[in-house]
Scaffold this active site. Structure first.
Site, PDB file in Angstrom:
ATOM      1  N   GLN A  10      61.476  14.791 -18.940  1.00 27.90           N
ATOM      2  CA  GLN A  10      62.421  13.846 -18.364  1.00 27.90           C
ATOM      3  C   GLN A  10      62.568  12.614 -19.258  1.00 27.90           C
ATOM      4  O   GLN A  10      61.614  12.172 -19.887  1.00 27.90           O
ATOM      5  CB  GLN A  10      61.938  13.416 -16.978  1.00 27.90           C
ATOM      6  CG  GLN A  10      61.863  14.568 -15.987  1.00 27.90           C
ATOM      7  CD  GLN A  10      61.537  14.093 -14.589  1.00 27.90           C
ATOM      8  OE1 GLN A  10      62.379  13.589 -13.868  1.00 27.90           O
ATOM      9  NE2 GLN A  10      60.281  14.261 -14.206  1.00 27.90           N
ATOM     10  N   SER A  91      55.222  17.227 -20.681  1.00 22.93           N
ATOM     11  CA  SER A  91      55.392  17.181 -19.223  1.00 22.93           C
ATOM     12  C   SER A  91      56.200  18.384 -18.739  1.00 22.93           C
ATOM     13  O   SER A  91      55.802  19.531 -18.937  1.00 22.93           O
ATOM     14  CB  SER A  91      56.042  15.850 -18.827  1.00 22.93           C
ATOM     15  OG  SER A  91      56.197  15.749 -17.426  1.00 22.93           O
ATOM     16  N   LEU A  92      57.363  18.146 -18.129  1.00 19.96           N
ATOM     17  CA  LEU A  92      58.231  19.232 -17.684  1.00 19.96           C
ATOM     18  C   LEU A  92      58.512  20.219 -18.809  1.00 19.96           C
ATOM     19  O   LEU A  92      58.694  21.425 -18.568  1.00 19.96           O
ATOM     20  CB  LEU A  92      59.556  18.659 -17.172  1.00 19.96           C
ATOM     21  CG  LEU A  92      60.657  19.701 -16.956  1.00 19.96           C
ATOM     22  CD1 LEU A  92      60.422  20.434 -15.656  1.00 19.96           C
ATOM     23  CD2 LEU A  92      62.024  19.098 -17.025  1.00 19.96           C
ATOM     24  N   ARG A 116      59.574  21.681  -7.829  1.00 24.71           N
ATOM     25  CA  ARG A 116      58.646  20.675  -8.361  1.00 24.71           C
ATOM     26  C   ARG A 116      59.257  19.280  -8.229  1.00 24.71           C
ATOM     27  O   ARG A 116      58.591  18.336  -7.804  1.00 24.71           O
ATOM     28  CB  ARG A 116      58.342  20.994  -9.819  1.00 24.71           C
ATOM     29  CG  ARG A 116      57.336  20.077 -10.519  1.00 24.71           C
ATOM     30  CD  ARG A 116      57.130  20.590 -11.951  1.00 24.71           C
ATOM     31  NE  ARG A 116      56.113  19.848 -12.688  1.00 24.71           N
ATOM     32  CZ  ARG A 116      56.344  18.839 -13.497  1.00 24.71           C
ATOM     33  NH1 ARG A 116      57.593  18.394 -13.670  1.00 24.71           N
ATOM     34  NH2 ARG A 116      55.360  18.252 -14.155  1.00 24.71           N
ATOM     35  N   HIS A 200      52.947  12.139 -13.038  1.00 30.33           N
ATOM     36  CA  HIS A 200      51.624  12.281 -13.658  1.00 30.33           C
ATOM     37  C   HIS A 200      50.587  11.263 -13.180  1.00 30.33           C
ATOM     38  O   HIS A 200      49.495  11.191 -13.732  1.00 30.33           O
ATOM     39  CB  HIS A 200      51.740  12.255 -15.190  1.00 30.33           C
ATOM     40  CG  HIS A 200      52.559  13.384 -15.724  1.00 30.33           C
ATOM     41  ND1 HIS A 200      52.130  14.688 -15.706  1.00 30.33           N
ATOM     42  CD2 HIS A 200      53.822  13.418 -16.220  1.00 30.33           C
ATOM     43  CE1 HIS A 200      53.072  15.462 -16.191  1.00 30.33           C
ATOM     44  NE2 HIS A 200      54.114  14.714 -16.500  1.00 30.33           N
ATOM     45  N   GLN A 249      48.709  19.753 -14.117  1.00 28.71           N
ATOM     46  CA  GLN A 249      49.420  18.805 -14.983  1.00 28.71           C
ATOM     47  C   GLN A 249      50.287  17.838 -14.207  1.00 28.71           C
ATOM     48  O   GLN A 249      50.624  16.768 -14.699  1.00 28.71           O
ATOM     49  CB  GLN A 249      50.246  19.536 -16.049  1.00 28.71           C
ATOM     50  CG  GLN A 249      51.375  20.412 -15.556  1.00 28.71           C
ATOM     51  CD  GLN A 249      52.729  19.952 -16.052  1.00 28.71           C
ATOM     52  OE1 GLN A 249      53.414  19.275 -15.314  1.00 28.71           O
ATOM     53  NE2 GLN A 249      53.130  20.335 -17.246  1.00 28.71           N
TER      54      GLN A 249
END
Length: 313
Positions: A10, A91-92, A116, A200, A249
């Protein structure tokens, strides 16, 4: 030369993204159309026309970034691009990397990252959480600034993106205090990011539990490229361990500096960013300034041609 494809998360989205590649290769629209069928709305239209505020909603940002990354990957492969030795994601971007590596089915992944995003959105009332970037502080100073700004709320260093570039996440009011605290400690810049949830951070633990339940219903296949996780800069091979990683994660920091350093340590000499923009390529150059490491970004036809030429060499 060993190549790693890296996939952004993102923050790399923008209105009009992927338009040039879509005009050059029909697989881009085909990839978006398949996702739209899963999602029940026209994702391509939203990516092209916005508004930007909608693209910034995590339940939208996550599928659009996954789809854009997969579309770019498919253009690369359709033009004869080779499988890389390694894949990794920020991340994503780990979900996108695992689609590229053959672990996650594409349509299944689109539905999964939308879920998610929804559970992340629902973990905290709207407007009460977010993220902020701080430039110019060491990791230790950043963590000290977070502790000073907390005042009983959550504000945590969650993305270690490059030396002197750390992102925090937490309660919105604590993030406002962090911006001032970081500047007082000598930060060059401290500013909020267009991300609607505290990704996160420990505030995501309830969302992670809901994601874990969803992951148990998904079958993961074997890897076609080696996969290094940005959670702990370790290689994962077993599908069951990868499923557990994707749960963990969500509420764990992104250790991108350590990830790039680990890839270089494993012999990677070329990092190719696959997706809209070139955020990761900028970070990668700051992490490792060695002239032996090539950092490329696939964002349009010209950059694809450049990457093919580099790989051919």
């Amino acid at each position: 030369m060993s190549t790693a494809f890296v996939f952004p998360g993102q923050g790399s989205q923008s209105v009009g993204m992927m338009a040039e590649l879509a005009a050059a290769d029909s697989v881009v629209r085909e990839t978006f159309d398949a996702a739209s069928a899963v999602l029940g709305f026209d994702l391509w239209k939203l990516a092209q026309e916005g508004p930007a505020e909608s693209l910034a909603l995590t339940e939208i940002t996550q599928p659009v970034m996954l789809v854009a990354g997969v579309a770019t990957w498919r253009v690369w492969r359709n033009r004869g691009g080779a499988l890389p030795q390694w894949v990794a994601g920020h991340s994503l971007g780990e979900f996108t990397a695992l689609v590229a590596a053959g672990v996650l089915d594409y349509e299944q992944a689109v539905a999964l990252v939308r879920f998610r995003g929804e559970v992340m959105r629902d973990a905290l009332p709207a407007g009460q959480g977010g993220m902020a970037a701080v430039l110019g502080l060491s990791d230790a100073d950043m963590e000290a600034a977070c502790a000073e700004a907390a005042h009983g709320e959550v504000v945590e260093a969650v993305n270690f993106n490059a030396p002197g570039q750390v992102v925090a996440a937490g309660h919105a009011s604590a993030l406002q205090r962090l911006v001032e605290t970081a500047k007082a400690r000598g930060a060059k810049r401290a500013l909020p990011l267009p991300i609607s949830v505290p990704c996160h951070s420990s505030l995501m633990k309830p969302a992670a539990e809901r994601l874990r339940e969803r992951l148990q219903s998904i079958t993961l296949a074997s890897l076609q490229s080696r996969f290094l996780s940005s959670v702990d800069a370790r290689e994962y091979r077993d599908p069951a361990a990868i499923g557990d990683l994707l749960y963990r994660q969500l509420a764990s920091p992104v250790r991108w500096v350590a990830t790039v350093q680990a890839l270089v340590g494993l012999g990677v000499t070329r990092l190719i960013e696959c997706g809209p923009g070139k955020v990761l390529s900028g970070l990668n150059r700051r992490i490792d300034k060695s002239p032996e490491l090539a950092c490329l970004a696939l964002e349009d036809s010209a950059s694809l041609d450049k990457a093919f030429a580099a790989v051919a060499e």
